[in-house]
Design a protein around this motif. Structure first.
Motif, PDB file in Angstrom:
ATOM      1  N   ASP A  61     -10.265 100.376  11.482  1.00 30.23           N
ATOM      2  CA  ASP A  61      -9.633 101.095  10.371  1.00 30.23           C
ATOM      3  C   ASP A  61      -8.238 101.573  10.759  1.00 30.23           C
ATOM      4  N   LEU A  62      -8.092 102.031  12.004  1.00 31.34           N
ATOM      5  CA  LEU A  62      -6.777 102.482  12.471  1.00 31.34           C
ATOM      6  C   LEU A  62      -5.811 101.307  12.574  1.00 31.34           C
ATOM      7  N   LEU A  63      -6.275 100.188  13.127  1.00 28.08           N
ATOM      8  CA  LEU A  63      -5.419  99.003  13.219  1.00 28.08           C
ATOM      9  C   LEU A  63      -5.007  98.525  11.822  1.00 28.08           C
ATOM     10  N   THR A  64      -5.937  98.569  10.885  1.00 27.03           N
ATOM     11  CA  THR A  64      -5.606  98.170   9.509  1.00 27.03           C
ATOM     12  C   THR A  64      -4.482  99.035   8.960  1.00 27.03           C
ATOM     13  N   ALA A  65      -4.562 100.334   9.195  1.00 28.61           N
ATOM     14  CA  ALA A  65      -3.519 101.243   8.705  1.00 28.61           C
ATOM     15  C   ALA A  65      -2.171 100.920   9.351  1.00 28.61           C
ATOM     16  N   LEU A  66      -2.163 100.616  10.649  1.00 27.33           N
ATOM     17  CA  LEU A  66      -0.912 100.291  11.336  1.00 27.33           C
ATOM     18  C   LEU A  66      -0.324  98.979  10.803  1.00 27.33           C
ATOM     19  N   ILE A  67      -1.185  98.005  10.549  1.00 21.53           N
ATOM     20  CA  ILE A  67      -0.719  96.704  10.056  1.00 21.53           C
ATOM     21  C   ILE A  67      -0.164  96.835   8.637  1.00 21.53           C
ATOM     22  N   ASP A  72       4.429  96.959   5.000  1.00 25.29           N
ATOM     23  CA  ASP A  72       5.137  97.683   3.944  1.00 25.29           C
ATOM     24  C   ASP A  72       6.567  98.021   4.379  1.00 25.29           C
ATOM     25  N   ASP A  73       6.757  98.331   5.651  1.00 26.51           N
ATOM     26  CA  ASP A  73       8.110  98.592   6.143  1.00 26.51           C
ATOM     27  C   ASP A  73       8.941  97.313   6.095  1.00 26.51           C
ATOM     28  N   LEU A  74       8.324  96.187   6.460  1.00 25.20           N
ATOM     29  CA  LEU A  74       9.019  94.902   6.374  1.00 25.20           C
ATOM     30  C   LEU A  74       9.392  94.594   4.928  1.00 25.20           C
ATOM     31  N   THR A  75       8.464  94.817   4.006  1.00 25.75           N
ATOM     32  CA  THR A  75       8.745  94.571   2.587  1.00 25.75           C
ATOM     33  C   THR A  75       9.930  95.400   2.116  1.00 25.75           C
ATOM     34  N   LEU A 118       2.065  92.535  16.388  1.00 27.73           N
ATOM     35  CA  LEU A 118       0.817  93.039  15.806  1.00 27.73           C
ATOM     36  C   LEU A 118       0.507  92.327  14.500  1.00 27.73           C
ATOM     37  N   VAL A 119       1.522  92.070  13.671  1.00 29.53           N
ATOM     38  CA  VAL A 119       1.256  91.470  12.361  1.00 29.53           C
ATOM     39  C   VAL A 119       1.396  89.949  12.356  1.00 29.53           C
ATOM     40  N   PHE A 120       2.125  89.381  13.320  1.00 30.09           N
ATOM     41  CA  PHE A 120       2.350  87.935  13.296  1.00 30.09           C
ATOM     42  C   PHE A 120       1.916  87.216  14.576  1.00 30.09           C
ATOM     43  N   GLY A 121       1.451  87.964  15.562  1.00 28.52           N
ATOM     44  CA  GLY A 121       1.099  87.347  16.836  1.00 28.52           C
ATOM     45  C   GLY A 121      -0.386  87.027  16.941  1.00 28.52           C
ATOM     46  N   THR A 122      -0.848  86.896  18.178  1.00 31.41           N
ATOM     47  CA  THR A 122      -2.254  86.600  18.433  1.00 31.41           C
ATOM     48  C   THR A 122      -3.127  87.745  17.929  1.00 31.41           C
ATOM     49  N   PRO A 123      -4.172  87.457  17.154  1.00 35.44           N
ATOM     50  CA  PRO A 123      -5.021  88.536  16.628  1.00 35.44           C
ATOM     51  C   PRO A 123      -5.622  89.388  17.744  1.00 35.44           C
ATOM     52  N   VAL A 124      -5.757  90.669  17.476  1.00 37.99           N
ATOM     53  CA  VAL A 124      -6.400  91.574  18.419  1.00 37.99           C
ATOM     54  C   VAL A 124      -7.874  91.217  18.511  1.00 37.99           C
ATOM     55  N   GLY A 125      -8.390  91.160  19.726  1.00 37.61           N
ATOM     56  CA  GLY A 125      -9.780  90.768  19.936  1.00 37.61           C
ATOM     57  C   GLY A 125     -10.756  91.586  19.117  1.00 37.61           C
ATOM     58  N   GLY A 126     -11.604  90.898  18.359  1.00 37.70           N
ATOM     59  CA  GLY A 126     -12.631  91.571  17.583  1.00 37.70           C
ATOM     60  C   GLY A 126     -12.164  92.121  16.255  1.00 37.70           C
ATOM     61  N   TYR A 127     -10.855  92.056  15.996  1.00 36.24           N
ATOM     62  CA  TYR A 127     -10.354  92.607  14.733  1.00 36.24           C
ATOM     63  C   TYR A 127     -10.228  91.497  13.697  1.00 36.24           C
ATOM     64  N   ALA A 132      -6.732  94.781   2.307  1.00 40.55           N
ATOM     65  CA  ALA A 132      -5.514  95.605   2.336  1.00 40.55           C
ATOM     66  C   ALA A 132      -4.422  94.942   3.168  1.00 40.55           C
ATOM     67  N   THR A 133      -4.777  94.342   4.310  1.00 41.10           N
ATOM     68  CA  THR A 133      -3.752  93.687   5.130  1.00 41.10           C
ATOM     69  C   THR A 133      -3.251  92.417   4.447  1.00 41.10           C
ATOM     70  N   THR A 134      -4.155  91.703   3.774  1.00 40.27           N
ATOM     71  CA  THR A 134      -3.727  90.502   3.051  1.00 40.27           C
ATOM     72  C   THR A 134      -2.762  90.871   1.931  1.00 40.27           C
TER      73      THR A 134
END
Length: 236
Positions: A61-67, A72-75, A118-127, A132-134
């Protein structure tokens, strides 16, 4: 509960959530890892882990919020660059708006490489990403597609020449993609959008991940030259 009390509680919660996110980024940067631990974040804040769970039920949930925040900052960055480029004095080069937005994209990425990874690189293990991220990702790519809408409306794409290079199977795929867009685009315009997006991310990833030849590192004009050549190949 009074309205004023509820507002104060909501404000305190928002402030705490912001502190947790900042601590998570600090943990990520200190470890140079895209993963983060709720326990480590709690220690950094001087909180009990159980208190943290009142704000984020899990690491995911925390990683989702960061992503979502990152997208949104990129947008916002791309939207601002698009508006500024549109308002600038007319250029004889119809692709220059794309180049200026692409420049803003690169600056956003190199300003904070870990956020980009974090948003465009190798996915975080298990995440695994969420709806919402899509949705957040689609908001940022939507700005890039708006550039194609502008070029199509201006009649700037060399449609006949470009269409000859798009395989029938690819055309069907682009047609399916177009059917779900807020503003449908011709298959050839989406093919150009893919070419531009692939070149943009390829060039950025090479730089952010340290794969450019040393003399080219930090040279924005090298990147802009690539962007100009890519878009110029699609124009009349």
């Amino acid at each position: 509960m009074s309205t004023a009390t509820a507002t104060r509680r909501a404000d305190r919660r928002l402030a705490t959530v912001a502190e947790i996110k900042a601590a998570a980024w600090a943990d990520i940067r200190d470890s140079n890892s895209l993963d983060c631990s709720l326990r480590a974040v709690a220690r950094r804040l001087g909180m009990a882990p159980s208190a943290l769970y009142r704000y984020f039920a899990s690491r995911d949930d925390l990683l989702t919020a960061l992503i979502v925040d990152a997208f949104d900052d990129l947008t916002a960055t791309l939207t601002s660059a698009h508006e500024q480029a549109r308002c600038a004095p007319p250029s004889s080069d119809p692709g220059e708006v794309f180049v200026q937005v692409a420049a803003a994209y690169r600056r956003w990425a190199v300003q904070d490489p870990l956020r980009y990874r974090l948003v465009f690189g190798t996915p975080v293990g298990g995440y695994h990403g969420t709806e919402a991220t899509t949705a957040a990702s689609l908001r940022s790519t939507g700005v890039m597609l708006d550039l194609m809408v502008d070029l199509v409306a201006a009649g700037a794409l060399d449609v006949e020449r470009l269409a000859a290079g798009v395989a029938p199977a690819a055309v069907r795929g682009f047609e399916r993609w177009s059917s779900v867009l807020p503003m449908p685009l011709p298959p050839v315009a989406l093919a150009v959008a893919m070419d531009c997006y692939a070149a943009l991310h390829g060039a950025i990833a090479l730089e952010v991940n340290g794969h450019l030849p040393p003399p080219l590192v930090g040279e924005e004009e090298v990147y802009l030259g690539t962007m100009r050549r890519v878009i110029a190949a699609a124009l009349r």
